[in-house]
Design an enzyme around this catalytic site. Structure first.
Site, PDB file in Angstrom:
ATOM      1  N   TYR A   1      -1.732  -7.791  -9.316  1.00  0.00           N
ATOM      2  CA  TYR A   1      -0.834  -7.758  -8.153  1.00  0.00           C
ATOM      3  C   TYR A   1       0.251  -8.838  -8.231  1.00  0.00           C
ATOM      4  O   TYR A   1       1.351  -8.639  -7.716  1.00  0.00           O
ATOM      5  CB  TYR A   1      -1.640  -7.828  -6.842  1.00  0.00           C
ATOM      6  CG  TYR A   1      -2.375  -6.521  -6.623  1.00  0.00           C
ATOM      7  CD1 TYR A   1      -1.673  -5.372  -6.232  1.00  0.00           C
ATOM      8  CD2 TYR A   1      -3.726  -6.397  -6.870  1.00  0.00           C
ATOM      9  CE1 TYR A   1      -2.320  -4.158  -6.083  1.00  0.00           C
ATOM     10  CE2 TYR A   1      -4.392  -5.184  -6.722  1.00  0.00           C
ATOM     11  CZ  TYR A   1      -3.676  -4.068  -6.329  1.00  0.00           C
ATOM     12  OH  TYR A   1      -4.309  -2.860  -6.188  1.00  0.00           O
TER      13      TYR A   1
ATOM     14  N   GLN B   1       3.122   5.236   1.251  1.00  0.00           N
ATOM     15  CA  GLN B   1       1.949   4.804   0.482  1.00  0.00           C
ATOM     16  C   GLN B   1       2.322   3.590  -0.378  1.00  0.00           C
ATOM     17  O   GLN B   1       1.469   2.999  -1.016  1.00  0.00           O
ATOM     18  CB  GLN B   1       1.467   5.926  -0.432  1.00  0.00           C
ATOM     19  CG  GLN B   1       0.919   7.136   0.323  1.00  0.00           C
ATOM     20  CD  GLN B   1       0.587   8.278  -0.623  1.00  0.00           C
ATOM     21  OE1 GLN B   1      -0.400   8.235  -1.336  1.00  0.00           O
ATOM     22  NE2 GLN B   1       1.427   9.293  -0.636  1.00  0.00           N
ATOM     23  N   ASN B   2       3.612   3.258  -0.389  1.00  0.00           N
ATOM     24  CA  ASN B   2       4.069   2.190  -1.282  1.00  0.00           C
ATOM     25  C   ASN B   2       3.763   0.813  -0.704  1.00  0.00           C
ATOM     26  O   ASN B   2       3.792   0.611   0.511  1.00  0.00           O
ATOM     27  CB  ASN B   2       5.571   2.319  -1.532  1.00  0.00           C
ATOM     28  CG  ASN B   2       5.906   3.618  -2.230  1.00  0.00           C
ATOM     29  OD1 ASN B   2       5.007   4.286  -2.746  1.00  0.00           O
ATOM     30  ND2 ASN B   2       7.170   3.998  -2.243  1.00  0.00           N
TER      31      ASN B   2
ATOM     32  N   HIS C   1      -1.041   1.784   2.567  1.00  0.00           N
ATOM     33  CA  HIS C   1      -1.892   1.156   1.550  1.00  0.00           C
ATOM     34  C   HIS C   1      -1.646  -0.348   1.424  1.00  0.00           C
ATOM     35  O   HIS C   1      -1.958  -0.939   0.406  1.00  0.00           O
ATOM     36  CB  HIS C   1      -1.666   1.853   0.189  1.00  0.00           C
ATOM     37  CG  HIS C   1      -2.171   3.264   0.173  1.00  0.00           C
ATOM     38  ND1 HIS C   1      -1.808   4.195  -0.779  1.00  0.00           N
ATOM     39  CD2 HIS C   1      -3.040   3.903   1.003  1.00  0.00           C
ATOM     40  CE1 HIS C   1      -2.421   5.348  -0.521  1.00  0.00           C
ATOM     41  NE2 HIS C   1      -3.156   5.200   0.555  1.00  0.00           N
TER      42      HIS C   1
ATOM     43  N   THR D   1       5.610  11.663  -3.924  1.00  0.00           N
ATOM     44  CA  THR D   1       4.148  11.474  -4.007  1.00  0.00           C
ATOM     45  C   THR D   1       3.503  12.689  -4.642  1.00  0.00           C
ATOM     46  O   THR D   1       3.882  13.826  -4.346  1.00  0.00           O
ATOM     47  CB  THR D   1       3.504  11.188  -2.630  1.00  0.00           C
ATOM     48  OG1 THR D   1       2.071  11.239  -2.774  1.00  0.00           O
ATOM     49  CG2 THR D   1       3.940  12.157  -1.550  1.00  0.00           C
ATOM     50  N   SER D   2       2.524  12.428  -5.510  1.00  0.00           N
ATOM     51  CA  SER D   2       1.849  13.527  -6.198  1.00  0.00           C
ATOM     52  C   SER D   2       0.808  14.195  -5.305  1.00  0.00           C
ATOM     53  O   SER D   2       0.153  15.145  -5.718  1.00  0.00           O
ATOM     54  CB  SER D   2       1.172  13.004  -7.470  1.00  0.00           C
ATOM     55  OG  SER D   2       0.185  12.053  -7.118  1.00  0.00           O
TER      56      SER D   2
HETATM   57  P1  OAD Z   1       1.956   9.044  -8.048  1.00  0.00           P
HETATM   58  O1  OAD Z   1       2.266   8.248  -9.258  1.00  0.00           O
HETATM   59  O2  OAD Z   1       0.625   9.706  -7.971  1.00  0.00           O
HETATM   60  O3  OAD Z   1       3.046  10.195  -7.872  1.00  0.00           O
HETATM   61  C1  OAD Z   1       4.413   9.906  -7.976  1.00  0.00           C
HETATM   62  C2  OAD Z   1       5.186  11.178  -7.783  1.00  0.00           C
HETATM   63  O4  OAD Z   1       6.547  10.823  -7.793  1.00  0.00           O
HETATM   64  C3  OAD Z   1       4.961  12.237  -8.876  1.00  0.00           C
HETATM   65  O5  OAD Z   1       4.707  13.498  -8.288  1.00  0.00           O
HETATM   66  C4  OAD Z   1       6.289  12.209  -9.633  1.00  0.00           C
HETATM   67  O6  OAD Z   1       6.662  13.496 -10.151  1.00  0.00           O
HETATM   68  C5  OAD Z   1       7.248  11.780  -8.552  1.00  0.00           C
HETATM   69  N1  OAD Z   1       8.496  11.161  -9.030  1.00  0.00           N
HETATM   70  C6  OAD Z   1       8.727  10.511 -10.179  1.00  0.00           C
HETATM   71  N2  OAD Z   1      10.006  10.104 -10.237  1.00  0.00           N
HETATM   72  C7  OAD Z   1      10.599  10.509  -9.090  1.00  0.00           C
HETATM   73  C8  OAD Z   1      11.897  10.393  -8.537  1.00  0.00           C
HETATM   74  N3  OAD Z   1      12.889   9.767  -9.182  1.00  0.00           N
HETATM   75  N4  OAD Z   1      12.149  10.944  -7.328  1.00  0.00           N
HETATM   76  C9  OAD Z   1      11.158  11.579  -6.642  1.00  0.00           C
HETATM   77  N5  OAD Z   1       9.918  11.717  -7.104  1.00  0.00           N
HETATM   78  C10 OAD Z   1       9.625  11.185  -8.315  1.00  0.00           C
HETATM   79  O7  OAD Z   1       2.220   8.096  -6.781  1.00  0.00           O
HETATM   80  P2  OAD Z   1       1.707   8.234  -5.279  1.00  0.00           P
HETATM   81  O8  OAD Z   1       1.526   9.666  -4.902  1.00  0.00           O
HETATM   82  O9  OAD Z   1       2.574   7.389  -4.441  1.00  0.00           O
HETATM   83  O10 OAD Z   1      -2.667   3.705  -4.037  1.00  0.00           O
HETATM   84  O11 OAD Z   1       0.288   7.547  -5.411  1.00  0.00           O
HETATM   85  C11 OAD Z   1      -0.502   7.432  -4.268  1.00  0.00           C
HETATM   86  C12 OAD Z   1      -1.384   6.227  -4.348  1.00  0.00           C
HETATM   87  O12 OAD Z   1      -2.100   6.215  -5.587  1.00  0.00           O
HETATM   88  C13 OAD Z   1      -0.644   4.910  -4.370  1.00  0.00           C
HETATM   89  O13 OAD Z   1      -0.283   4.466  -3.090  1.00  0.00           O
HETATM   90  C14 OAD Z   1      -1.640   3.987  -4.989  1.00  0.00           C
HETATM   91  C15 OAD Z   1      -2.118   4.873  -6.111  1.00  0.00           C
HETATM   92  O14 OAD Z   1      -3.375   4.639  -6.573  1.00  0.00           O
HETATM   93  C16 OAD Z   1      -3.340   2.560  -4.085  1.00  0.00           C
HETATM   94  O15 OAD Z   1      -3.180   1.714  -4.945  1.00  0.00           O
HETATM   95  C17 OAD Z   1      -4.343   2.423  -2.988  1.00  0.00           C
END
Ligand code: OAD
Length: 233
Positions: free
Chosen positions: A54, A87-88, A105, A172-173
């Site tokens: 971190y 979630q960021n 988060h 977000t994925s």
């Molecule tokens: P992910 O890494 O799972 O997903 C990121 C998403 O962003 C994917 O679907 C990508 O295709 C998309 N992406 C990439 N570049 C992009 C762009 N320029 N514009 C728009 N989208 C784009 O991230 P999160 O879904 O945020 O939690 O992950 C959720 C949680 O998992 C996080 O908060 C974290 C992680 O583990 C904790 O640490 C508790």
């Protein structure tokens, strides 16, 4: 009364600022095991490693800036009541001037007591070390919701979504629950968009409008249409 638009954001909205996502190739979880750095067990086993992980994330915040997607949300606020639920753990929404930001988060720039969870502090600088203590002398930890921990802001977030006139999911994925299920609290007639260059690979109901593009391009376009009244809510 202004219409309420809720933005549900994830790591992808910060990708164009230079912050790695979690699950894309070369994402953070490709280079680190979740169970080594983002669980309560990891903290008990090897707190130095967790702090280092971190600390590096926090140090990186000093080198990045908000991008056009974050600034588009600030524009949207001129005509709409905008709520960001993210979630960021970065502070790019706030630095772009987004006013109502709920972090699901946690927040990188905050730390909290290991003994008293509500004892939360703003960290000076980017480094948290073993031996850094709260006012009552207990070790401080990152103010992050780790895997296996409760998401304290979940019910307030669900309420916000249920009161929305439109929802925009961006970057977000939709892999991590309960955050991924939040859009399901929207009213049945509430329009929902999802912005993601890989939107066609994600799983969500057909009623959601997908925009297969990067946040920095697609969100300003969508915001423009909303501000000009080309999309009526
Ligand atoms: P992910 O890494 O799972 O997903 C990121 C998403 O962003 C994917 O679907 C990508 O295709 C998309 N992406 C990439 N570049 C992009 C762009 N320029 N514009 C728009 N989208 C784009 O991230 P999160 O879904 O945020 O939690 O992950 C959720 C949680 O998992 C996080 O908060 C974290 C992680 O583990 C904790 O640490 C508790």
């Amino acid at each position: 009364m202004k219409k309420r638009i809720t933005i549900l954001s994830g790591a992808g909205i910060s990708a164009e600022s230079g912050i790695s996502t979690f699950r894309d190739s070369d994402g953070l979880w490709e280079n680190h095991r979740i169970e080594d750095v983002a669980t309560p067990e990891a903290w008990h086993r090897n707190p130095e490693l967790v702090l280092q992980f971190y600390n590096l994330r926090r140090k990186q915040l000093l080198e990045v800036e908000p991008n056009d997607a974050h600034f588009a949300i600030t524009e949207l606020q001129t005509k709409f009541d905008v709520q960001v639920i993210t979630q960021n753990v970065d502070d790019l929404h706030e630095r772009a001037g987004n006013e109502n930001v709920l972090h699901l988060h946690g927040e990188l720039k905050k730390v909290r007591s290991t003994a008293y969870p509500f004892d939360v502090y703003d960290l000076d600088g980017w480094e948290l070390l073993i031996g850094d203590t709260c006012d009552s002398g207990h070790q401080l930890r990152p103010h992050i919701v780790w895997f296996g921990e409760e998401v304290p802001n979940l019910s307030v977030a669900a309420q916000m979504v249920s009161e929305s006139d439109a929802v925009i999911i961006v970057g977000t994925s939709l892999n991590v629950y309960p955050a991924a299920s939040l859009y399901q609290f929207a009213k049945t007639d509430c329009p929902i968009w999802i912005i993601d260059p890989k939107a066609n690979e994600l799983s969500y109901p057909e009623s959601i409008t997908a925009i297969n593009d990067k946040a920095g391009a697609a969100l300003p376009r969508l915001v423009d249409s909303l501000l000009k009244g080309e999309i009526i809510l």
